[in-house]
Design a protein around this motif. Sequence first.
Motif, PDB file in Angstrom:
ATOM      1  N   THR A  30       0.463  14.162   5.457  1.00 36.36           N
ATOM      2  CA  THR A  30      -0.193  14.312   4.153  1.00 36.36           C
ATOM      3  C   THR A  30      -1.244  13.237   3.882  1.00 36.36           C
ATOM      4  OG1 THR A  30       1.583  13.057   3.086  1.00 36.36           O
ATOM      5  CG2 THR A  30       1.785  15.466   3.096  1.00 36.36           C
ATOM      6  N   ASN A  31      -1.229  12.180   4.676  1.00 34.34           N
ATOM      7  CA  ASN A  31      -2.152  11.063   4.436  1.00 34.34           C
ATOM      8  C   ASN A  31      -2.635  10.489   5.774  1.00 34.34           C
ATOM      9  OD1 ASN A  31      -3.557   8.928   3.316  1.00 34.34           O
ATOM     10  ND2 ASN A  31      -1.768   7.925   2.428  1.00 34.34           N
ATOM     11  N   PRO A  32      -3.403  11.270   6.527  1.00 37.95           N
ATOM     12  CA  PRO A  32      -3.828  10.826   7.865  1.00 37.95           C
ATOM     13  C   PRO A  32      -4.674   9.560   7.865  1.00 37.95           C
ATOM     14  CG  PRO A  32      -4.991  12.829   7.226  1.00 37.95           C
ATOM     15  CD  PRO A  32      -3.933  12.578   6.185  1.00 37.95           C
ATOM     16  N   GLU A  33      -5.333   9.259   6.761  1.00 38.24           N
ATOM     17  CA  GLU A  33      -6.172   8.063   6.667  1.00 38.24           C
ATOM     18  C   GLU A  33      -5.367   6.834   6.242  1.00 38.24           C
ATOM     19  OE1 GLU A  33      -9.586   8.367   7.276  1.00 38.24           O
ATOM     20  OE2 GLU A  33      -9.048  10.406   7.858  1.00 38.24           O
ATOM     21  N   TRP A  34      -4.113   7.027   5.869  1.00 39.50           N
ATOM     22  CA  TRP A  34      -3.260   5.956   5.337  1.00 39.50           C
ATOM     23  C   TRP A  34      -3.897   5.363   4.078  1.00 39.50           C
ATOM     24  CZ3 TRP A  34       1.138   3.417   7.931  1.00 39.50           C
ATOM     25  CH2 TRP A  34       1.574   4.134   9.056  1.00 39.50           C
ATOM     26  N   ARG A  35      -4.489   6.233   3.279  1.00 36.51           N
ATOM     27  CA  ARG A  35      -5.127   5.830   2.035  1.00 36.51           C
ATOM     28  C   ARG A  35      -4.070   5.345   1.049  1.00 36.51           C
ATOM     29  NH1 ARG A  35      -6.332   8.570  -2.528  1.00 36.51           N
ATOM     30  NH2 ARG A  35      -5.384  10.479  -1.759  1.00 36.51           N
ATOM     31  N   ASP A  36      -4.374   4.319   0.278  1.00 34.37           N
ATOM     32  CA  ASP A  36      -3.471   3.828  -0.759  1.00 34.37           C
ATOM     33  C   ASP A  36      -3.453   4.862  -1.884  1.00 34.37           C
ATOM     34  OD1 ASP A  36      -1.987   2.479  -2.659  1.00 34.37           O
ATOM     35  OD2 ASP A  36      -3.180   0.646  -2.578  1.00 34.37           O
TER      36      ASP A  36
ATOM     37  N   ARG B  43       0.852  -1.191   0.000  1.00 39.58           N
ATOM     38  CA  ARG B  43       0.000   0.000   0.000  1.00 39.58           C
ATOM     39  C   ARG B  43       0.888   1.241   0.000  1.00 39.58           C
ATOM     40  NH1 ARG B  43      -4.387   1.060   4.699  1.00 39.58           N
ATOM     41  NH2 ARG B  43      -4.953  -1.023   3.997  1.00 39.58           N
ATOM     42  N   LEU B  44       0.835   2.029  -1.074  1.00 38.94           N
ATOM     43  CA  LEU B  44       1.610   3.266  -1.147  1.00 38.94           C
ATOM     44  C   LEU B  44       0.952   4.314  -0.254  1.00 38.94           C
ATOM     45  CD1 LEU B  44       3.888   4.953  -2.486  1.00 38.94           C
ATOM     46  CD2 LEU B  44       2.226   5.566  -4.261  1.00 38.94           C
ATOM     47  N   VAL B  45       1.651   4.730   0.803  1.00 36.46           N
ATOM     48  CA  VAL B  45       1.057   5.681   1.746  1.00 36.46           C
ATOM     49  C   VAL B  45       1.753   7.039   1.747  1.00 36.46           C
ATOM     50  CG1 VAL B  45       0.042   3.942   3.259  1.00 36.46           C
ATOM     51  CG2 VAL B  45       2.390   4.703   3.676  1.00 36.46           C
ATOM     52  N   TRP B  46       2.933   7.120   1.122  1.00 37.63           N
ATOM     53  CA  TRP B  46       3.662   8.396   1.063  1.00 37.63           C
ATOM     54  C   TRP B  46       4.686   8.317  -0.049  1.00 37.63           C
ATOM     55  CZ3 TRP B  46       8.819   9.691   1.445  1.00 37.63           C
ATOM     56  CH2 TRP B  46       9.118  11.038   1.656  1.00 37.63           C
ATOM     57  N   TYR B  47       4.904   9.426  -0.734  1.00 43.01           N
ATOM     58  CA  TYR B  47       5.999   9.506  -1.696  1.00 43.01           C
ATOM     59  C   TYR B  47       6.439  10.946  -1.843  1.00 43.01           C
ATOM     60  CZ  TYR B  47       2.634  11.062  -5.243  1.00 43.01           C
ATOM     61  OH  TYR B  47       1.687  11.754  -5.931  1.00 43.01           O
ATOM     62  N   GLU B  48       7.642  11.094  -2.343  1.00 46.32           N
ATOM     63  CA  GLU B  48       8.234  12.418  -2.530  1.00 46.32           C
ATOM     64  C   GLU B  48       9.083  12.368  -3.795  1.00 46.32           C
ATOM     65  OE1 GLU B  48      10.070  14.767   0.940  1.00 46.32           O
ATOM     66  OE2 GLU B  48      11.763  13.689   0.044  1.00 46.32           O
ATOM     67  N   GLN B  49       8.797  13.236  -4.728  1.00 44.38           N
ATOM     68  CA  GLN B  49       9.558  13.273  -5.973  1.00 44.38           C
ATOM     69  C   GLN B  49      10.808  14.136  -5.815  1.00 44.38           C
ATOM     70  OE1 GLN B  49       5.852  14.081  -8.441  1.00 44.38           O
ATOM     71  NE2 GLN B  49       7.162  12.850  -9.790  1.00 44.38           N
ATOM     72  N   HIS B  50      11.842  13.796  -6.581  1.00 42.84           N
ATOM     73  CA  HIS B  50      13.119  14.511  -6.536  1.00 42.84           C
ATOM     74  C   HIS B  50      13.568  14.869  -7.935  1.00 42.84           C
ATOM     75  CE1 HIS B  50      14.249  13.957  -2.253  1.00 42.84           C
ATOM     76  NE2 HIS B  50      13.284  13.064  -2.351  1.00 42.84           N
ATOM     77  N   GLU B  51      14.408  15.883  -8.016  1.00 47.14           N
ATOM     78  CA  GLU B  51      14.922  16.323  -9.316  1.00 47.14           C
ATOM     79  C   GLU B  51      15.926  15.338  -9.894  1.00 47.14           C
ATOM     80  OE1 GLU B  51      16.231  20.329  -9.704  1.00 47.14           O
ATOM     81  OE2 GLU B  51      14.608  21.088  -8.446  1.00 47.14           O
ATOM     82  N   ASN B  52      16.652  14.641  -9.011  1.00 48.35           N
ATOM     83  CA  ASN B  52      17.645  13.689  -9.499  1.00 48.35           C
ATOM     84  C   ASN B  52      17.734  12.499  -8.551  1.00 48.35           C
ATOM     85  OD1 ASN B  52      19.734  14.331  -7.419  1.00 48.35           O
ATOM     86  ND2 ASN B  52      19.708  16.307  -8.446  1.00 48.35           N
ATOM     87  N   MET B  53      18.305  11.424  -9.058  1.00 46.28           N
ATOM     88  CA  MET B  53      18.382  10.180  -8.294  1.00 46.28           C
ATOM     89  C   MET B  53      19.283  10.335  -7.071  1.00 46.28           C
ATOM     90  SD  MET B  53      16.816   7.490  -8.428  1.00 46.28           S
ATOM     91  CE  MET B  53      16.761   5.779  -8.109  1.00 46.28           C
ATOM     92  N   GLU B  54      20.330  11.124  -7.190  1.00 44.85           N
ATOM     93  CA  GLU B  54      21.252  11.313  -6.070  1.00 44.85           C
ATOM     94  C   GLU B  54      20.527  11.873  -4.847  1.00 44.85           C
ATOM     95  OE1 GLU B  54      25.315  13.778  -4.915  1.00 44.85           O
ATOM     96  OE2 GLU B  54      24.680  13.681  -6.997  1.00 44.85           O
TER      97      GLU B  54
END
Length: 99
Positions: A84-90, A49-60
Amino acid sequence: MSGSPAVYILASAKNGTLYIGVTSNLVQRIWQHREHLAKGFTEHYDVDRLVWYEQHENMESAIVREKRLKKWNREWKIRLIEQTNPEWRDLWNDIVAVR
């Protein structure tokens, strides 16, 4: 979305087992976890279940962030998710819709 480096947190359920990962293709990688094609920890503990993510400009920068998050204690990780996801929604449908 799919070609952008990202750090992500998967959970088995609300307050369940957590997994932190990094990828250059979030949609593809989460699909692999959901289909249990990613052998190992997430498959064994049914963490998909994806509950959080953060995008970045580069892999490093994504790798640096992943390593830092892995050192955090569980309470901090839970607080990060719940900001950002208090319900732990997928969030799977959210990232697929962006494609």
